[in-house]
Scaffold this motif. Structure first.
Motif, PDB file in Angstrom:
ATOM      1  N   ALA A 121       3.967  -2.031   8.248  1.00 54.27           N
ATOM      2  CA  ALA A 121       4.794  -1.535   9.349  1.00 54.27           C
ATOM      3  C   ALA A 121       6.030  -2.394   9.574  1.00 54.27           C
ATOM      4  CB  ALA A 121       3.964  -1.468  10.627  1.00 54.27           C
ATOM      5  N   SER A 122       5.975  -3.655   9.165  1.00 59.69           N
ATOM      6  CA  SER A 122       7.119  -4.551   9.361  1.00 59.69           C
ATOM      7  C   SER A 122       8.258  -4.247   8.391  1.00 59.69           C
ATOM      8  CB  SER A 122       6.675  -6.010   9.197  1.00 59.69           C
ATOM      9  OG  SER A 122       6.344  -6.300   7.843  1.00 59.69           O
ATOM     10  N   ARG A 123       8.003  -3.380   7.393  1.00 60.83           N
ATOM     11  CA  ARG A 123       9.037  -3.026   6.404  1.00 60.83           C
ATOM     12  C   ARG A 123       9.094  -1.505   6.242  1.00 60.83           C
ATOM     13  NH1 ARG A 123       7.638  -6.590   1.230  1.00 60.83           N
ATOM     14  NH2 ARG A 123       9.251  -5.208   0.366  1.00 60.83           N
ATOM     15  N   MET A 149      15.811   3.770  -3.313  1.00 59.82           N
ATOM     16  CA  MET A 149      14.557   4.439  -3.658  1.00 59.82           C
ATOM     17  C   MET A 149      13.805   4.824  -2.396  1.00 59.82           C
ATOM     18  SD  MET A 149      13.066   2.222  -6.877  1.00 59.82           S
ATOM     19  CE  MET A 149      11.656   3.334  -6.952  1.00 59.82           C
ATOM     20  N   ALA A 150      13.008   5.873  -2.527  1.00 57.89           N
ATOM     21  CA  ALA A 150      12.189   6.298  -1.403  1.00 57.89           C
ATOM     22  C   ALA A 150      11.103   5.263  -1.141  1.00 57.89           C
ATOM     23  CB  ALA A 150      11.566   7.654  -1.713  1.00 57.89           C
ATOM     24  N   PRO A 151      10.666   5.138   0.108  1.00 58.16           N
ATOM     25  CA  PRO A 151       9.591   4.182   0.413  1.00 58.16           C
ATOM     26  C   PRO A 151       8.322   4.493  -0.369  1.00 58.16           C
ATOM     27  CG  PRO A 151      10.624   4.998   2.419  1.00 58.16           C
ATOM     28  CD  PRO A 151      11.142   5.849   1.304  1.00 58.16           C
ATOM     29  N   LEU A 152       7.577   3.454  -0.702  1.00 55.77           N
ATOM     30  CA  LEU A 152       6.282   3.642  -1.350  1.00 55.77           C
ATOM     31  C   LEU A 152       5.307   4.247  -0.354  1.00 55.77           C
ATOM     32  CD1 LEU A 152       5.694   0.325  -3.361  1.00 55.77           C
ATOM     33  CD2 LEU A 152       6.274   2.565  -4.290  1.00 55.77           C
ATOM     34  N   ARG A 153       4.554   5.249  -0.795  1.00 58.70           N
ATOM     35  CA  ARG A 153       3.519   5.848   0.026  1.00 58.70           C
ATOM     36  C   ARG A 153       2.227   5.057  -0.201  1.00 58.70           C
ATOM     37  NH1 ARG A 153       2.554   8.886   3.658  1.00 58.70           N
ATOM     38  NH2 ARG A 153       1.273  10.438   2.612  1.00 58.70           N
ATOM     39  N   VAL A 154       1.645   4.515   0.863  1.00 59.08           N
ATOM     40  CA  VAL A 154       0.472   3.651   0.756  1.00 59.08           C
ATOM     41  C   VAL A 154      -0.656   4.179   1.639  1.00 59.08           C
ATOM     42  CG1 VAL A 154      -0.431   1.308   1.001  1.00 59.08           C
ATOM     43  CG2 VAL A 154       1.975   1.660   0.353  1.00 59.08           C
ATOM     44  N   ALA A 155      -1.857   4.248   1.074  1.00 58.77           N
ATOM     45  CA  ALA A 155      -3.060   4.578   1.839  1.00 58.77           C
ATOM     46  C   ALA A 155      -3.854   3.306   2.054  1.00 58.77           C
ATOM     47  CB  ALA A 155      -3.915   5.610   1.088  1.00 58.77           C
ATOM     48  N   PHE A 200       3.053   4.677   5.272  1.00 57.42           N
ATOM     49  CA  PHE A 200       1.623   4.477   5.059  1.00 57.42           C
ATOM     50  C   PHE A 200       0.763   5.192   6.097  1.00 57.42           C
ATOM     51  CE2 PHE A 200       2.750   1.327   8.161  1.00 57.42           C
ATOM     52  CZ  PHE A 200       1.623   1.130   8.937  1.00 57.42           C
ATOM     53  N   GLU A 201      -0.512   5.349   5.736  1.00 55.99           N
ATOM     54  CA  GLU A 201      -1.528   5.890   6.634  1.00 55.99           C
ATOM     55  C   GLU A 201      -2.783   5.046   6.494  1.00 55.99           C
ATOM     56  OE1 GLU A 201      -2.118  10.164   6.477  1.00 55.99           O
ATOM     57  OE2 GLU A 201      -0.173  10.411   5.490  1.00 55.99           O
ATOM     58  N   VAL A 202      -3.504   4.886   7.605  1.00 57.37           N
ATOM     59  CA  VAL A 202      -4.753   4.128   7.609  1.00 57.37           C
ATOM     60  C   VAL A 202      -5.893   5.089   7.937  1.00 57.37           C
ATOM     61  CG1 VAL A 202      -6.015   2.175   8.580  1.00 57.37           C
ATOM     62  CG2 VAL A 202      -3.505   2.089   8.434  1.00 57.37           C
ATOM     63  N   TYR A 203      -6.926   5.074   7.107  1.00 55.87           N
ATOM     64  CA  TYR A 203      -8.085   5.939   7.313  1.00 55.87           C
ATOM     65  C   TYR A 203      -9.290   5.105   7.742  1.00 55.87           C
ATOM     66  CZ  TYR A 203      -5.274   9.263   4.634  1.00 55.87           C
ATOM     67  OH  TYR A 203      -4.263  10.076   4.182  1.00 55.87           O
ATOM     68  N   GLU A 204      -9.909   5.496   8.835  1.00 58.69           N
ATOM     69  CA  GLU A 204     -11.068   4.781   9.356  1.00 58.69           C
ATOM     70  C   GLU A 204     -12.191   5.785   9.643  1.00 58.69           C
ATOM     71  OE1 GLU A 204     -14.004   2.746  10.620  1.00 58.69           O
ATOM     72  OE2 GLU A 204     -12.221   1.639   9.942  1.00 58.69           O
ATOM     73  N   ARG A 205     -13.351   5.552   9.009  1.00 56.92           N
ATOM     74  CA  ARG A 205     -14.474   6.474   9.185  1.00 56.92           C
ATOM     75  C   ARG A 205     -15.116   6.366  10.560  1.00 56.92           C
ATOM     76  NH1 ARG A 205     -18.884   6.210   4.575  1.00 56.92           N
ATOM     77  NH2 ARG A 205     -19.538   4.332   5.689  1.00 56.92           N
ATOM     78  N   GLY A 206     -15.027   5.191  11.164  1.00 58.68           N
ATOM     79  CA  GLY A 206     -15.645   4.993  12.473  1.00 58.68           C
ATOM     80  C   GLY A 206     -14.845   5.615  13.606  1.00 58.68           C
ATOM     81  N   GLY A 261      -7.741  -4.240   7.173  1.00 60.97           N
ATOM     82  CA  GLY A 261      -6.907  -3.053   7.199  1.00 60.97           C
ATOM     83  C   GLY A 261      -5.788  -3.145   8.209  1.00 60.97           C
ATOM     84  N   LEU A 262      -6.070  -3.759   9.358  1.00 56.74           N
ATOM     85  CA  LEU A 262      -5.046  -3.900  10.387  1.00 56.74           C
ATOM     86  C   LEU A 262      -3.970  -4.904   9.972  1.00 56.74           C
ATOM     87  CD1 LEU A 262      -7.285  -3.805  13.581  1.00 56.74           C
ATOM     88  CD2 LEU A 262      -5.770  -1.995  12.721  1.00 56.74           C
ATOM     89  N   ILE A 263      -4.374  -5.972   9.298  1.00 58.50           N
ATOM     90  CA  ILE A 263      -3.384  -6.920   8.787  1.00 58.50           C
ATOM     91  C   ILE A 263      -2.485  -6.231   7.757  1.00 58.50           C
ATOM     92  CG2 ILE A 263      -3.069  -9.010   7.406  1.00 58.50           C
ATOM     93  CD1 ILE A 263      -5.629 -10.091   8.686  1.00 58.50           C
ATOM     94  N   ALA A 264      -3.100  -5.433   6.873  1.00 56.66           N
ATOM     95  CA  ALA A 264      -2.310  -4.687   5.897  1.00 56.66           C
ATOM     96  C   ALA A 264      -1.333  -3.759   6.608  1.00 56.66           C
ATOM     97  CB  ALA A 264      -3.233  -3.895   4.972  1.00 56.66           C
ATOM     98  N   ALA A 265      -1.819  -3.068   7.637  1.00 52.17           N
ATOM     99  CA  ALA A 265      -0.957  -2.155   8.399  1.00 52.17           C
ATOM    100  C   ALA A 265       0.192  -2.911   9.062  1.00 52.17           C
ATOM    101  CB  ALA A 265      -1.785  -1.411   9.442  1.00 52.17           C
TER     102      ALA A 265
END
Length: 226
Positions: free
Chosen positions: A23-25, A1-7, A31-37, A15-19
């Motif tokens: 990223a380890s898999r 299966m194709a990788p899951l796309r995660v925002a 995935f993409e990480v969005y940061e307003r700052g 957010g960094l822990i999630a990333a």
């Protein structure tokens, strides 16, 4: 299966822990990480500003200039990335910020983060709900439309993801108590979220019962002339 796309929304510690985990898999997640700052770090990005940012959003951080953590480093640290061995138990906010930056650099996470990017909407676009236990395997798994706006004038875009992780924190919106008579008080009324320096508040009265107020009082004490 194709990788899951995660925002991932937010590039603070959560957010960094999630990333880091995503990223380890790479075979399983894209995935993409969005940061307003303007930088990673979330609430640990100190700013002198209060009220609104230059982009017109509420200032996110509640950090004040002299803040020392009230949790020891061995409780705060990420499991696979310890604080430097010479760190004190309770440290200045700048050391926490440096630690978060080092974590992101060690695991090469910055390349996944889109800074100055505001997530304006998240909408579910899957018509039929799928059992949560089967969602990752189902061809009809839930999908989400995520719209973002680049704050540096590059316009908006909309992308579809299989999952959205909301890591925007819960320390950025101050809650004001309803205190009888406060509307007639002529002095300064300041929420601790907007506190930065002790000098303007020497000899002022502080009210409250939170742990944060206790530490702000300690910060004010050396500047009380009484």
């Amino acid at each position: 299966m194709a990788p899951l796309r995660v925002a991932v929304i937010g590039a603070g510690p959560s957010g960094l822990i999630a990333a880091r985990m995503l990223a380890s898999r790479p075979q399983d997640f894209d995935f993409e990480v969005y940061e307003r700052g303007h930088n990673i770090g979330g609430t640990w990005v100190y700013t002198e500003r209060t009220g609104l940012t230059e982009d017109g959003f509420p200032v996110h951080s509640s950090i004040y200039k002299n803040l020392i953590t009230n949790l020891p480093t061995d409780v705060m640290e990420f499991p696979d990335f310890p604080f430097p061995s010479d760190s004190k138990k309770f440290i200045h906010w700048k050391e926490v910020q440096d630690y978060i930056f080092a974590y992101a650099d060690h695991f090469n996470l910055r390349k996944h983060v889109q800074l100055n990017t505001d997530v304006t909407s998240v909408k579910r676009i899957t018509p039929n709900p799928v059992s949560s236990g089967d969602a990752h395997q189902s061809p009809n798994r839930p999908q989400w439309s995520v719209r973002t706006t680049a704050l540096q004038g590059e316009g908006s875009e909309e992308k579809v993801f299989d999952a959205v992780l909301v890591c925007s924190g819960h320390f950025s919106v101050p809650q004001y108590p309803d205190i009888p008579g406060q509307e007639s008080f002529s002095g300064v009324q300041l929420h601790s979220h907007d506190y930065r320096h002790p000098e303007p508040y020497a000899s002022k009265y502080s009210d409250g019962s939170t742990c944060r107020l206790h530490y702000i009082m300690k910060d004010l004490y050396p500047h009380d002339p009484k």
